[in-house]
Enzyme design. Structure first.
Site: not given
Ligand code: IMP
Ligand code: MG
Length: 192
Positions: A114, A118, A146, A169, A175, A181
């Site tokens: 991955e 986040d 994060k 970021v 992206d 990207r």
């Molecule tokens: P989560 O489900 O909140 O952990 O988010 C994960 C997905 O959100 C990642 O695989 C990314 O595609 C996108 N994402 C989360 N944080 C960022 C960031 O800071 N920049 C770009 N994409 C992010």
């Molecule tokens: Mg994304």
């Protein structure tokens, strides 16, 4: 717009790119070094095992392309795509599979690659979904994690690149609204 240029301001490296300023958080050399280290660990841990690497499109494609060449054992690659609904800087937690695996992972050693964790919701959903297919085990490799994000993770990240502050970021596959990207480092978009 014109060509890209890199400037230094108050000790920060900034790329001026398509009219935007992107402040370097992790530069190319640091990414390269970390990817090499992670690849070496994975190589060692998975020698003589039946490894299937599952990568999540699209954010991890550059990390995957680099790390897979540091993994020096036979491995099968498969891809999934997921999308989470909602605003593009905040994941909604509702995850939908838009592309599923081509191969069965039953009895296999699965490593999910991955880009970033986040809230951890995407990963939680994925791990749960993949577990139901009876792999031998599942581990996670994520380039970025994060800090200080409240979350309940089912699967911890065994192979982690960098802990980063809780800010959005871009670059190295990541992206903002599908752009940035192809920037070769990880950075922040300024004034967003
Ligand atoms: P989560 O489900 O909140 O952990 O988010 C994960 C997905 O959100 C990642 O695989 C990314 O595609 C996108 N994402 C989360 N944080 C960022 C960031 O800071 N920049 C770009 N994409 C992010
Ligand atoms: Mg994304």
């Amino acid at each position: 717009m014109g060509k890209n240029k890199t400037i230094t301001e108050k000790g920060h490296k900034i790329l001026v790119y398509g009219g935007q300023r992107i402040r370097v958080l992790i530069d190319e050399a640091s990414l390269k070094k970390k990817v090499k280290e992670l690849g070496a660990r994975i190589t060692e841990d998975y020698t003589d095992r039946d490894l299937v690497i599952i990568s999540v499109l699209r954010g991890s494609f550059i990390f995957l392309a680099d790390i897979c060449r540091e993994i020096k054992i036979p491995v099968i690659f498969d891809f999934m795509a997921v999308s989470s609904y909602g605003d593009s800087k905040v994941s909604s937690g509702i995850v939908r599979i838009t592309k599923d695996l081509e191969f069965s992972i039953e009895g296999k050693e699965v490593l999910i690659i991955e880009d970033i964790v986040d809230s951890g919701r995407t990963l939680n959903y994925l791990v749960k979904n993949l577990r139901a297919r009876n792999p031998r085990n599942i581990e996670v490799c994520a380039l970025l994690d994060k800090e200080d994000v409240p979350r309940k993770m089912e699967n911890r990240v065994k192979y982690k690149g960098f802990d980063i502050p809780n800010q959005f970021v871009v670059g190295y596959g990541l992206d903002y609204a599908e752009k940035y990207r192809n920037i070769p480092f990880i950075g922040y978009i300024e004034n967003e």
